[in-house]
Scaffold this motif. Structure first.
Motif: not given
Length: 119
Positions: A29, A38-41
């Motif tokens: 990751s 993307f920051p959320e997923q």
């Protein structure tokens, strides 16, 4: 703001059979390619997948030609961090190309053909 970080996944295993190479990879990751996407997923962008296919093919097959074209590029599923994947590279010398695919079990994430220059 982009952080300096590693750009290639860990190689867990490598298998060679003639002009076919399989690399078991684990995209962590904290790799550069996941930053901002993307920051959320986090997902591995297609350009990152293509970059790895070209890098590993160039290195493993000692390719000296430049890339002439990318064809039949298909993105079928999202590639998430920390999920083990297999990159298959098939050097087809007679057609001057490398066929690649990213898979995990029966699932195919992406695939395409790297056409090499006639140099």
């Amino acid at each position: 703001m982009w952080k300096e970080s590693k750009q290639e996944p860990d190689i867990l295993a490598e298998r060679h059979q003639g002009t076919l190479i399989e690399l078991d990879l684990c995209p962590q990751s904290d790799l550069f390619q996941f930053q901002g996407h993307f920051p959320e997923q986090p997902i591995l962008p297609g350009v990152g997948q293509l970059d790895w296919a070209v890098r590993f093919a160039t290195d493993r097959f000692s390719l000296t030609q430049t890339i002439a074209e990318i064809s039949q590029l298909k993105f079928r599923d999202l590639m998430l961090p920390e999920v083990q994947i297999t990159l298959k590279l098939d050097l087809q010398k007679e057609k001057n190309r490398v066929v690649f695919s990213y898979t995990s079990g029966e699932k195919t994430f992406s695939s395409g053909i790297i056409k090499l220059s006639d140099q």
